[in-house]
Design a protein around this motif. Structure first.
Motif, short mmCIF file in Angstrom:
data_model
loop_
_atom_site.label_atom_id
_atom_site.label_comp_id
_atom_site.label_asym_id
_atom_site.label_seq_id
_atom_site.Cartn_x
_atom_site.Cartn_y
_atom_site.Cartn_z
N VAL A 6 -29.46 -13.93 -12.63
CA VAL A 6 -29.01 -12.59 -12.27
C VAL A 6 -29.45 -12.35 -10.84
O VAL A 6 -30.63 -12.47 -10.52
CB VAL A 6 -29.65 -11.52 -13.17
N ARG A 86 -16.10 -21.51 -7.18
CA ARG A 86 -15.16 -20.74 -6.36
C ARG A 86 -14.85 -21.47 -5.07
O ARG A 86 -13.72 -21.50 -4.60
CB ARG A 86 -15.74 -19.37 -6.04
N PHE A 144 -13.68 -26.90 -14.28
CA PHE A 144 -14.34 -25.73 -14.82
C PHE A 144 -15.86 -25.87 -14.83
O PHE A 144 -16.56 -24.99 -15.29
CB PHE A 144 -13.85 -25.44 -16.25
N LEU A 171 -17.90 -22.29 -15.28
CA LEU A 171 -17.15 -21.03 -15.24
C LEU A 171 -17.84 -19.98 -16.09
O LEU A 171 -18.14 -20.23 -17.26
CB LEU A 171 -15.77 -21.26 -15.84
N GLY A 172 -18.08 -18.83 -15.52
CA GLY A 172 -18.62 -17.75 -16.34
C GLY A 172 -20.13 -17.71 -16.39
O GLY A 172 -20.70 -16.80 -16.99
N TRP A 176 -21.39 -18.07 -11.28
CA TRP A 176 -19.99 -17.67 -11.17
C TRP A 176 -19.88 -16.17 -11.03
O TRP A 176 -19.07 -15.64 -10.28
CB TRP A 176 -19.22 -18.16 -12.40
N ASN A 177 -20.73 -15.46 -11.75
CA ASN A 177 -20.68 -14.00 -11.71
C ASN A 177 -21.36 -13.43 -10.48
O ASN A 177 -21.51 -12.23 -10.36
CB ASN A 177 -21.33 -13.44 -12.97
N PRO A 179 -20.60 -14.06 -6.91
CA PRO A 179 -19.90 -14.71 -5.81
C PRO A 179 -20.48 -14.39 -4.44
O PRO A 179 -20.39 -15.18 -3.52
CB PRO A 179 -18.47 -14.17 -5.91
N TYR B 244 -6.79 -14.90 -9.49
CA TYR B 244 -7.67 -14.70 -10.64
C TYR B 244 -7.12 -13.60 -11.54
O TYR B 244 -6.50 -12.66 -11.08
CB TYR B 244 -9.07 -14.30 -10.18
N MET B 250 -11.28 -14.72 -14.16
CA MET B 250 -11.21 -16.17 -14.29
C MET B 250 -9.88 -16.70 -13.78
O MET B 250 -8.92 -15.95 -13.69
CB MET B 250 -11.31 -16.55 -15.78
N TYR B 254 -7.89 -20.45 -17.74
CA TYR B 254 -9.08 -20.44 -18.58
C TYR B 254 -9.29 -19.11 -19.31
O TYR B 254 -10.28 -18.94 -20.02
CB TYR B 254 -10.32 -20.77 -17.73
N ARG B 312 -17.59 -3.98 -12.08
CA ARG B 312 -18.22 -4.41 -10.82
C ARG B 312 -17.16 -4.91 -9.86
O ARG B 312 -17.27 -5.95 -9.31
CB ARG B 312 -19.22 -5.52 -11.09
N ALA B 315 -15.09 -8.67 -10.15
CA ALA B 315 -15.44 -10.02 -9.71
C ALA B 315 -16.18 -10.80 -10.77
O ALA B 315 -17.00 -11.63 -10.48
CB ALA B 315 -16.29 -9.93 -8.45
N GLY B 316 -15.88 -10.55 -12.03
CA GLY B 316 -16.57 -11.31 -13.06
C GLY B 316 -16.71 -10.47 -14.31
O GLY B 316 -16.24 -9.34 -14.37
#
Lengths: 182, 424
Positions: A6, A86, A144, A171-172, A176-177, A179, B244, B250, B254, B312, B315-316
């Motif tokens: 985080v 990304r 991915f 991914l995820g 990824w969260n 950026p 995306y 995503m 996916y 947010r 972006a995710g």
């Protein structure tokens, strides 16, 4: 690696780096990924713009663009630099590819490592152990996950058991969260 | 390497990357004085500056390789070999891409009589020998031919999409100056503007059996992805842009792996109806959507799904951390006292952030008032609390109202020794 990442909590400092260091970093990445063309590399890590290094828990470093604050690469300790997914999408495939069956997508996205039986050996490129790779799924255009091989291609073919690739970023996940960093 | 052979290499180099500088070749040759170390240094410098050394096109070797390929994997397509070879138009990079595509499609290259695969090795030596004899003439012809064929590609393009602009073709082609990179840039720009490159088969008779391989090849040659258009090429940039999904952030292919898939369906249906879903046994988005409707279900409203998950900036996935901070429904302000050591207590205030109060500033204010240390702490449940050293739970409610009049009196709750009670 970034399962519980985080931004607010895990990033301790962000500092710009000396241009000598930056040049070394750019060259390092260029050497590591021969398929990364100089043109693309120059757009991703322009010589003229500042790069920041964000230090995170567990000796993880993020290479961040000074202009856009986007996270571009990450590495641990003195290890190889890996692109974020990304960035990999933007810059095109410049990493060695490892193909897997579509069934492997779910567990790997959850953070599991890639076991040999899940690897498509018919599409196996030739690589030694400890190679940074991108994970491609059968039927999908984009990778991915990003990881590092624990065995060489020959060993994977020979044994077909055990961990083939350690997954570092998928991914995820937390990275990824995240950026950008502010 | 003989001077002539090296000259040929240099000429090939400049022809590919920078034809304007062909005049420098003699000068550079003179400088190397025929010494191999100098020649190598020169090549290295050129590669650094312009890019990899162009490979030699060898259509005959390619023909043999492709024949071996199809013989091994798909004999029905042997009649297509000549056509494919012609379409590489004598460009080494097209030949390379064709081989790569075939390998990806069928598997590793089978061995053939001529020995190991690799247009560079054997044929490069062969070609430089040839160049010894013909030298400039050969190269001129090649570049003329390239220009001609690129020219015809562009003409075909405009013929299909914008016939009124055919007169511009000469100008455009001239601007590329025969440099492969520029040609490719122009092609990409045209495709972005008008659509996929028209097949020369458009003009010829319809030809189904060969179409598959050739279409794929066209896409590869032209540089666009075979499916979907998730991946966009940008003008003036070597980077690509990915589209995306606005619901989950995503790449569209996916989305099916996330719990938000259903919410994303409306958008997917609109933008990528032909996307095949591996979790749905290869059905396309359009088919899955149709099926849901047929079963009487609803896809949900794309707009609200997007709004719901855009906590947010999209972006995710929504960040759990901010769930309480961003307009949480629970507006109770809790004041609690916990014990640290012996006679020392800590007063925690939780929930002020629901009133859009900046916690750090609030903490400072309160701390200053009580002349005590204050911090903002993150709680395990994701919320944040203001901790003030000392026991002030009875003074706190009044203070809060004084400093933060927006707080609702009745929502302040005191927790003393496990007992909750309203402050007012």
């Amino acid at each position: 690696m970034f399962r519980k990442f985080v931004a607010g909590e895990q990033i301790s400092t962000q500092t710009p780096v000396k241009s000598s260091v930056q040049r070394g970093l750019t060259k390092n990445i260029g050497d590591q990924y021969p398929d990364l063309s100089a043109d693309v590399l120059d757009e991703v890590l322009p010589k003229k713009s500042q790069i920041l290094i964000a230090k995170c828990q567990d000796h993880v470093n993020l290479v961040v663009s000074g202009d856009s604050k986007e996270v571009l690469f990450f590495n641990q300790r003195e290890g190889p630099q890996y692109p974020t997914l990304r960035l990999l999408y933007k810059a095109g495939d410049f990493m060695t590819k490892v193909w897997v069956d579509a069934g492997a997508i779910k567990p790997l996205i959850g953070g599991a490592d890639l076991m040999c039986p899940g690897i498509r050996q018919d599409k196996l490129e030739d690589f030694p152990a400890d190679t940074p790779v991108q994970i491609m799924a059968e039927g999908k255009e984009l990778p991915f996950a990003v990881g590092i091989t624990k065995l060489s291609a020959a060993e994977i073919r020979a044994t077909n058991s055990g961990i083939g690739v350690e997954i570092l970023h998928s991914l995820g996940d937390g990275l990824w969260n995240c950026p950008t960093v502010d | 390497m003989t001077t002539d052979a090296f000259r040929a290499r240099l000429v090939r180099f400049y022809e590919h990357h920078q034809p304007d500088k062909l005049g420098d070749v003699e000068k550079l040759l003179a400088k190397t004085q025929g010494k191999p170390e100098n020649e190598q240094k020169l090549i290295d410098a050129l590669v650094d500056k312009y890019g990899p050394e162009p490979m030699v096109s060898d259509p005959e070797a390619l023909r043999a390789r492709i024949r071996a390929f199809y013989k091994h994997y798909n004999p029905d397509k042997l009649n297509k070999v000549d056509n494919l070879v012609t379409r590489t138009k004598g460009k080494a990079n097209y030949e390379e891409r064709l081989m790569a595509m075939l390998i990806e499609k069928y598997g590793d290259e089978p061995e053939h009589e001529e020995g190991e695969a690799g247009a560079t090795g054997a044929s490069a030596a062969k070609a430089s020998k040839n160049d010894d004899d013909d030298d400039d003439d050969d190269d001129d012809d090649e570049s003329d031919e390239e220009e001609y064929t690129f020219h015809s590609r562009v003409v075909r393009f405009y013929k299909k999409y914008a016939p009124e602009k055919i007169s511009d073709v000469d100008k455009l082609v001239e601007r590329t100056r025969g440099i492969v990179k520029n040609e490719e840039k122009l092609m990409t720009a045209l495709i972005d503007k008008y659509g996929p490159e028209p097949d020369s088969a458009d003009e010829d008779e319809d030809d189904d059996s060969g179409e598959e391989a050739e279409d794929d090849f066209d896409e590869l040659v032209v540089g666009k992805p075979v499916s979907g258009q998730m991946i966009l090429t940008k003008e003036d940039s070597h980077l690509r842009e990915i589209v995306y999904c606005p619901v989950d952030g995503m790449p569209p292919e996916y989305c099916e792996y996330l719990p938000t898939f259903k919410a994303a369906l409306p958008w997917l249906e609109e933008r990528f109806p032909d996307l095949q879903l591996t979790t749905k046994k290869g059905k396309t988005v359009a088919e899955v959507a149709a099926q849901i409707r047929a079963d009487g279900g609803e896809l949900g409203d794309a707009a609200s799904a997007v709004a719901a998950s855009k906590k947010r900036g999209g972006a995710g996935m929504p960040n759990k951390q901010h769930a309480s901070g961003a307009g949480g429904q629970d507006k109770t302000v809790t004041i609690e006292r916990s014990q640290r050591q012996r006679r020392k207590f800590v007063t925690s205030v939780v929930g002020l952030d629901a009133y859009d109060i900046k916690l750090k500033d609030a903490a400072k204010k309160l701390g200053r008032r009580f002349a005590c240390g204050s911090t903002v702490n993150k709680l395990p449940n994701g919320k944040q609390s203001i901790d003030i050293q000392g026991d002030y739970i009875y003074d706190m409610p009044d203070l809060i109202l004084e400093y933060f009049p927006s707080v609702d009196k009745s929502s302040i709750v005191l927790i003393d020794g496990g007992k909750k009670s309203k402050a007012f």
